[in-house]
Design a protein around this motif. Structure first.
Motif, PDB file in Angstrom:
ATOM      1  N   ASP A 234       0.833  -1.211   0.000  1.00 58.68           N
ATOM      2  CA  ASP A 234       0.000   0.000   0.000  1.00 58.68           C
ATOM      3  C   ASP A 234       0.871   1.265   0.000  1.00 58.68           C
ATOM      4  N   TRP A 235       1.436   1.598  -1.155  1.00 58.88           N
ATOM      5  CA  TRP A 235       2.303   2.774  -1.256  1.00 58.88           C
ATOM      6  C   TRP A 235       1.513   4.076  -1.117  1.00 58.88           C
ATOM      7  N   ILE A 236       0.306   4.106  -1.659  1.00 57.99           N
ATOM      8  CA  ILE A 236      -0.511   5.322  -1.572  1.00 57.99           C
ATOM      9  C   ILE A 236      -0.884   5.596  -0.122  1.00 57.99           C
ATOM     10  N   GLY A 237      -1.249   4.548   0.621  1.00 58.96           N
ATOM     11  CA  GLY A 237      -1.558   4.704   2.038  1.00 58.96           C
ATOM     12  C   GLY A 237      -0.376   5.230   2.823  1.00 58.96           C
ATOM     13  N   THR A 238       0.828   4.719   2.484  1.00 57.28           N
ATOM     14  CA  THR A 238       2.051   5.188   3.149  1.00 57.28           C
ATOM     15  C   THR A 238       2.285   6.668   2.870  1.00 57.28           C
ATOM     16  N   LEU A 239       2.097   7.090   1.619  1.00 65.18           N
ATOM     17  CA  LEU A 239       2.269   8.501   1.248  1.00 65.18           C
ATOM     18  C   LEU A 239       1.280   9.386   2.004  1.00 65.18           C
ATOM     19  N   LEU A 240       0.039   8.945   2.112  1.00 65.37           N
ATOM     20  CA  LEU A 240      -0.971   9.727   2.835  1.00 65.37           C
ATOM     21  C   LEU A 240      -0.622   9.850   4.318  1.00 65.37           C
ATOM     22  N   LEU A 241      -0.060   8.786   4.901  1.00 62.66           N
ATOM     23  CA  LEU A 241       0.364   8.851   6.299  1.00 62.66           C
ATOM     24  C   LEU A 241       1.505   9.841   6.498  1.00 62.66           C
ATOM     25  N   ILE A 242       2.443   9.863   5.568  1.00 61.90           N
ATOM     26  CA  ILE A 242       3.564  10.812   5.653  1.00 61.90           C
ATOM     27  C   ILE A 242       3.039  12.246   5.574  1.00 61.90           C
ATOM     28  N   ILE A 243       2.084  12.484   4.668  1.00 67.72           N
ATOM     29  CA  ILE A 243       1.487  13.817   4.556  1.00 67.72           C
ATOM     30  C   ILE A 243       0.768  14.180   5.853  1.00 67.72           C
ATOM     31  N   GLU A 244       0.008  13.234   6.428  1.00 65.50           N
ATOM     32  CA  GLU A 244      -0.702  13.464   7.680  1.00 65.50           C
ATOM     33  C   GLU A 244       0.261  13.844   8.804  1.00 65.50           C
TER      34      GLU A 244
END
Length: 477
Positions: free
Chosen positions: A196-206
């Motif tokens: 889940d790369w997109i989920g990881t990116l969203l967590l970093i943004i959060e």
């Protein structure tokens, strides 16, 4: 696995956990020194703290999922090595960019280890020993959370700031050697095809947005509100995406276990409040009561010293008695400590402070050990990494949120008391300082009461489930 091997694994996990948590707070006391040494503004030097906290928070869930796919033991060793390499690089300190790169590597290593630590303890120990195991590990967690500034002060008194990072190297190397010798190995072929790369990116943004909110809330409140809206939007986007993802970082269904969900929520509330005391106690003792740095350090060590006894005892009790009852007693001690902080008026010190520190330490030991055990025992083998990383995320996010809430509330209430904008308590009277911290500790009391509500709801759900089960059995007869 022999008993000696189990306890060696646990102590190694604990020592490393201690270093990781200490490194979240030890640098704060040295920011002015580091800024002067590197010839950068203190605002830029604060990035040394920010990058560490943001990266860890963003990577806990990803590495929890990787731990469930791969061998957690090998992953922990890799994390330890990265943390040591990052510590060495941070300590070189000839340029801010080098320190930040070192902190980035440190944080990746810390994220790997923290995401899998709870799961490793659960993998290693039998259910009847799990309370004692978490009790021992809680010693290192409590000591790390409370002793960071004190250790930082001692190092800065006798050595240069570089040793704030380099002190990790010999300890980390010892941990690596023990891990290579005693950690079990499994041949696991992990697939990252649907990661889940997109989920990881969203967590970093959060994580990044949330840290900026904390950094700007005192100086730019409007920007902080705008960013809060963005934080909530990205969070909602993350949840919706995780519901559709093939192999999500966060299985939303994990919260269908109502008891586990409420116990995690209760833990989150207590983690928020724990950093109120860590942030405000030094200001109260040094600036309000005019105690010396040395005496302040001694008083701040009361809670860690009590934790050395309270945590193993809590672990023994959790293995022998009703765990939910132990958790409730721990919460009661935490509530009493908060009441003591609220009614404290500067008289009868340091006696009141010592008594409150003892209550806080015992409450944390009882609540935390029972809560960790109940949460991790609720997890199936294939989801232990996720549940353990959620537990660690509750602590890390709680720490950042607690620091933000405490700082904003403290300085805002003082500003209202003095009728002028205040961002430093230097030169303020004891009464003003007490007023500011009292408002913060009242919020802490309310959060502890919310934790109690979450636990009570879990009890009601368990009771209702039992009633439904009995009725269904009767109807089937």
């Amino acid at each position: 696995m022999t008993a000696l091997r189990r306890w060696l694994i646990l102590v190694t996990l604990g020592i490393f956990f201690f270093m990781v948590i200490v490194d979240g707070s030890i640098v704060a006391i040295a920011i002015p020194t580091i800024a002067g040494s590197l010839s950068v503004p203190t605002g830029s030097a604060n990035l040394i703290i920010a990058i560490y906290l943001v990266v860890i928070s963003a990577l806990l869930l990803p590495f929890g999922q990787i731990g469930d796919r791969w061998d957690r033991n090998q992953l922990f060793i890799i994390g330890t090595i990265l943390f040591v390499v990052g510590s060495w690089l941070s300590g070189l300190g000839f340029h801010l960019s080098v320190v930040l790169l070192g902190r980035l590597i440190q944080a990746i290593g810390a994220g790997i280890t923290m995401a899998n630590s709870y799961a490793l303890v659960t993998d290693t120990f039998e259910p009847q020993q799990l309370g004692r195991a978490f009790g021992i590990e809680s010693i290192f967690i409590s000591l790390g959370a409370l002793a960071g500034p004190g250790i930082g002060g001692i190092i800065l008194t006798h050595l240069s700031w570089h040793y704030l990072f380099w002190i990790n190297i010999p300890i980390g190397i010892i941990c690596i050697l023990i891990e290579l010798l005693v950690f079990p190995r499994k041949k696991v072929h992990a697939s990252f095809k649907n990661y889940d790369w997109i989920g990881t990116l969203l967590l970093i943004i959060e994580a990044t947005i949330f840290y900026i909110i904390g950094a700007q809330i005192l100086t730019n409140f409007i920007l902080s509100l705008i960013l809060l809206v963005a934080f909530l939007f990205v969070g909602a986007l993350f949840i919706q995406y995780e519901k559709r993802a093939t192999e999500p970082l966060l299985k939303v269904s994990i919260f269908s276990n109502h008891t586990r969900r409420n116990y995690l929520l209760a833990a989150f509330y207590t983690f928020i409040v724990s950093y109120f005391f860590t942030l405000l106690a030094p200001l109260y003792l040094q600036i309000g009561l005019k105690f010396s740095s040395a005496f302040t350090g001694e008083l701040l060590m009361v809670a860690p010293l009590i934790a050395l006894v309270a945590n193993p005892l809590a672990g023994f009790l959790v293995d022998q008695l009703n765990r939910t009852s132990i958790m409730k007693w721990g919460l009661l001690f935490l509530i009493l400590s908060q009441v003591g902080l609220i009614i404290s008026n500067g008289n009868h010190e340091p006696t009141i402070f010592i008594l409150v520190s003892i209550l806080l330490s015992i409450g944390t030991a009882l609540f935390g050990t029972a809560n960790n055990t109940l949460i991790m025992q609720s997890a199936e083998l294939q989801e232990r990494g996720l549940v353990g990383s959620l537990n660690s995320l509750a602590r890390e996010f709680g720490m950042i949120l607690g620091t933000t809430i405490a700082s904003f509330t403290y300085y805002t209430s003082i500003s209202m008391q003095t009728n002028k904008s205040i961002q430093s308590v230097l030169g303020q009277t004891l009464n003003v300082i007490i007023h500011g911290q009292r408002v913060v500790y009242i919020i802490g009391l309310l959060l502890f009461l919310l934790a109690g509500v979450a636990i009570y709801k879990s009890k009601e759900m368990i009771k209702n489930d039992a009633i439904k089960t009995k009725r269904s059995r009767r109807s089937s007869i």
